[in-house]
Design an enzyme around this catalytic site. Structure first.
Site, PDB file in Angstrom:
ATOM      1  N   ASP A 280     -26.870  39.943 -32.917  1.00  0.00           N
ATOM      2  CA  ASP A 280     -27.952  39.687 -31.954  1.00  0.00           C
ATOM      3  C   ASP A 280     -27.463  39.715 -30.508  1.00  0.00           C
ATOM      4  O   ASP A 280     -28.144  39.236 -29.605  1.00  0.00           O
ATOM      5  CB  ASP A 280     -28.593  38.320 -32.242  1.00  0.00           C
ATOM      6  CG  ASP A 280     -27.567  37.187 -32.117  1.00  0.00           C
ATOM      7  OD1 ASP A 280     -26.365  37.468 -31.877  1.00  0.00           O
ATOM      8  OD2 ASP A 280     -27.965  36.012 -32.253  1.00  0.00           O
TER       9      ASP A 280
ATOM     10  N   THR B  61       0.780  53.934 -36.195  1.00  0.00           N
ATOM     11  CA  THR B  61      -0.239  54.759 -35.517  1.00  0.00           C
ATOM     12  C   THR B  61      -1.263  53.830 -34.850  1.00  0.00           C
ATOM     13  O   THR B  61      -2.398  53.696 -35.318  1.00  0.00           O
ATOM     14  CB  THR B  61      -0.965  55.692 -36.523  1.00  0.00           C
ATOM     15  OG1 THR B  61      -1.462  54.885 -37.617  1.00  0.00           O
ATOM     16  CG2 THR B  61      -0.049  56.772 -37.071  1.00  0.00           C
TER      17      THR B  61
ATOM     18  N   ASP C 261      -6.715  54.887 -39.266  1.00  0.00           N
ATOM     19  CA  ASP C 261      -6.288  55.486 -40.529  1.00  0.00           C
ATOM     20  C   ASP C 261      -5.916  54.366 -41.514  1.00  0.00           C
ATOM     21  O   ASP C 261      -6.183  53.196 -41.247  1.00  0.00           O
ATOM     22  CB  ASP C 261      -5.094  56.426 -40.280  1.00  0.00           C
ATOM     23  CG  ASP C 261      -3.941  55.705 -39.572  1.00  0.00           C
ATOM     24  OD1 ASP C 261      -3.862  54.454 -39.633  1.00  0.00           O
ATOM     25  OD2 ASP C 261      -3.102  56.389 -38.958  1.00  0.00           O
TER      26      ASP C 261
ATOM     27  N   PRO D 149     -12.954  34.021 -38.117  1.00  0.00           N
ATOM     28  CA  PRO D 149     -11.687  33.680 -38.753  1.00  0.00           C
ATOM     29  C   PRO D 149     -10.560  33.439 -37.748  1.00  0.00           C
ATOM     30  O   PRO D 149     -10.597  33.926 -36.626  1.00  0.00           O
ATOM     31  CB  PRO D 149     -11.382  34.903 -39.618  1.00  0.00           C
ATOM     32  CG  PRO D 149     -12.176  36.014 -39.051  1.00  0.00           C
ATOM     33  CD  PRO D 149     -13.380  35.397 -38.415  1.00  0.00           C
TER      34      PRO D 149
ATOM     35  N   THR E  23      -5.797  48.564 -37.922  1.00  0.00           N
ATOM     36  CA  THR E  23      -5.010  49.786 -37.818  1.00  0.00           C
ATOM     37  C   THR E  23      -5.029  50.296 -36.382  1.00  0.00           C
ATOM     38  O   THR E  23      -4.351  51.266 -36.032  1.00  0.00           O
ATOM     39  CB  THR E  23      -5.554  50.869 -38.788  1.00  0.00           C
ATOM     40  OG1 THR E  23      -4.772  52.038 -38.677  1.00  0.00           O
ATOM     41  CG2 THR E  23      -6.980  51.227 -38.474  1.00  0.00           C
TER      42      THR E  23
ATOM     43  N   HIS F  51     -17.395  40.218 -33.876  1.00  0.00           N
ATOM     44  CA  HIS F  51     -17.541  38.851 -33.357  1.00  0.00           C
ATOM     45  C   HIS F  51     -18.986  38.541 -32.972  1.00  0.00           C
ATOM     46  O   HIS F  51     -19.367  37.373 -32.894  1.00  0.00           O
ATOM     47  CB  HIS F  51     -16.592  38.624 -32.176  1.00  0.00           C
ATOM     48  CG  HIS F  51     -15.173  38.386 -32.593  1.00  0.00           C
ATOM     49  ND1 HIS F  51     -14.267  37.689 -31.827  1.00  0.00           N
ATOM     50  CD2 HIS F  51     -14.512  38.733 -33.732  1.00  0.00           C
ATOM     51  CE1 HIS F  51     -13.097  37.634 -32.462  1.00  0.00           C
ATOM     52  NE2 HIS F  51     -13.221  38.263 -33.611  1.00  0.00           N
TER      53      HIS F  51
ATOM     54  N   ASN G 117     -12.282  34.107 -28.976  1.00  0.00           N
ATOM     55  CA  ASN G 117     -12.747  35.101 -27.997  1.00  0.00           C
ATOM     56  C   ASN G 117     -12.054  34.995 -26.641  1.00  0.00           C
ATOM     57  O   ASN G 117     -11.866  36.001 -25.956  1.00  0.00           O
ATOM     58  CB  ASN G 117     -14.263  34.948 -27.754  1.00  0.00           C
ATOM     59  CG  ASN G 117     -15.099  35.351 -28.963  1.00  0.00           C
ATOM     60  OD1 ASN G 117     -14.696  36.216 -29.736  1.00  0.00           O
ATOM     61  ND2 ASN G 117     -16.258  34.725 -29.122  1.00  0.00           N
TER      62      ASN G 117
END
Ligand code: HEM
Ligand code: NAG
Ligand code: NAG
Ligand code: NAG
Ligand code: NAG
Length: 323
Positions: free
Chosen positions: A76, A246, A251, A165, A196, A68, A96
């Site tokens: 920055d 998981t 993974d 997005p 994940t 983000h 956010n």
């Protein structure tokens, strides 16, 4: 740093009075702090590891914070700036607000680094290093982090709103948002593999789990509906793992979930909805090593988005405010 920070081409360009910022733009380098703060990386790592051992989810939150940051004005540290007389914070953008987290962990790492080398290491670099260290702690790949980013003196709430997005975006919109940052469709799929790990709030997956669409596993939807009913007045913020199998391991399980229609967000499942991303999902689901190496390369590419270098921006004293 002065001329020491400039490469030969750049020095020659200056001598010839060719003031082309393109030629003179300094490059990021993994050895950037070798002489000015040799213990920077180990200090950051200690700080990040201890935060993640206190709370495992923090690994996910830190990786997301770097993302983000990089998608808004480049990498920055603009996302870390809080509201002030001169700053309208990106932290209140819908993507956010009540969602991005880990700010205080980055601030602590910064303060540890300031105590050994004041005014040398940027918050933007700390975010990039923290993301790599976080990946390693939760079993993901490692990579060499390029350094030398400087911190912005501005933030952009409007760019945060337009360039980050949304979970309701369609596939082409997602592809375009990443392409605009110089990231390919394949990079986008690899980076989405960050899902994940970490958690999402009910309000981000309510629509999907309550709509009985054909692209969701019925049992999975029913489990998720229990703590995220269709009625918006009942619940918004209960958390569910982005990877149900998981949730604390970086993974390739996320991709296996998508094939089973168990992606939590609409923006996750949509990656398996057709060309040009479906085959990449299948490939990653079958090969942990290809996912791992593509994820690392894409993180490096993401860390390269529009850095401030040379004398642009500043090295903040604390991450949440400009000097
Ligand atoms: C492809 C477009 C993407 C969309 C639409 C998206 C959207 C989201 C949403 C809605 C959440 C849950 C937030 C909440 O409920 O508070 C989330 C969480 C997360 N996202 Fe993404 N994301 C995308 C790509 C990425 C990328 C590229 C990365 C990292 C490189 C990333 C890393 C994460 C992580 C690690 C979490 C969990 C954070 C935590 O538990 O604190 N996401 N994302
Ligand atoms: C910078 O320091 C790292 C870690 O100590 C070392 O691996 C690397 O070779 C050094 N690079 C240069 C150019 O001195
Ligand atoms: C994401 O899309 C939903 C539905 O279109 C909308 O209600 C929400 O405000 C959007 N969120 C952001 C952060 O743009
Ligand atoms: C979806 O299916 C569940 C379980 O069969 C049902 O309770 C719910 O009302 C349905 N929702 C919609 C929007 O059709
Ligand atoms: C959830 O959010 C919606 C839309 O902002 C709001 O109308 C509703 O009251 C919220 N529900 C709860 C339980 O806070």
């Amino acid at each position: 740093m002065g001329l020491l920070g400039l490469n030969l081409t750049c020095a020659v360009a200056i001598l010839l009075l060719l003031f082309s910022t393109r030629i003179c733009s300094a490059q990021l380098s993994s050895s950037f702090y070798n002489s000015t703060c040799p213990n920077a990386l180990s200090t950051i790592r200690t700080s990040i590891r201890s935060a993640i051992s206190a709370e495992r989810r923090m690994a996910a939150s830190l990786i997301r914070l770097h993302f983000h940051d990089c998608f808004v004005q480049g990498c920055d540290a603009s996302i870390l700036l809080e509201d002030s007389a001169s700053i309208v914070s990106e932290q209140s953008a819908g993507q956010n607000r009540n969602s991005a987290r880990g700010y205080e962990v980055v601030e602590e790492a910064k303060s540890a680094v300031e105590s050994i080398c004041p005014g040398v290491v940027s918050c933007a670099d700390i975010l990039a290093v923290a993301a790599r260290d976080a990946s390693v702690v939760v079993g993901g790949p490692s990579w060499t982090v390029k350094l030398g980013r400087r911190d912005s003196t501005t933030a952009s709430l409007s760019q945060a709103q337009s360039d980050l997005p949304n979970f309701t975006d369609d596939l082409q919109t997602l592809i375009n948002l990443f392409n605009r940052k110089g990231l390919s469709t394949r990079d986008m799929v690899a980076l989405s593999g960050s899902h994940t790990i970490g958690q999402a709030r009910c309000l981000t997956f309510r629509g999907r789990v309550n709509s009985n669409t054909s692209d969701i596993d019925a049992g999975f939807a029913s489990t998720r509906r229990r703590r995220c009913p269709a009625d918006v007045t009942k619940e918004n913020s209960t958390l569910a793992p982005l990877d149900l199998v998981t949730p604390n391991q970086l993974d390739n399980n996320y991709f296996k979930n998508l094939i089973q229609k168990k992606g939590l967000l609409q923006s996750d499942q949509i990656l398996y909805s057709g060309a040009p991303t479906k085959d990449i999902v299948t490939e990653y689901s079958k090969s942990p090593s290809i996912f791992s190496s593509d994820f690392a390369s894409a993180m490096i590419k993401m860390g390269d988005i529009e850095p401030l270098t040379g004398s642009a921006g500043e090295i903040r004293k604390i991450c949440k405010a400009v000097n």
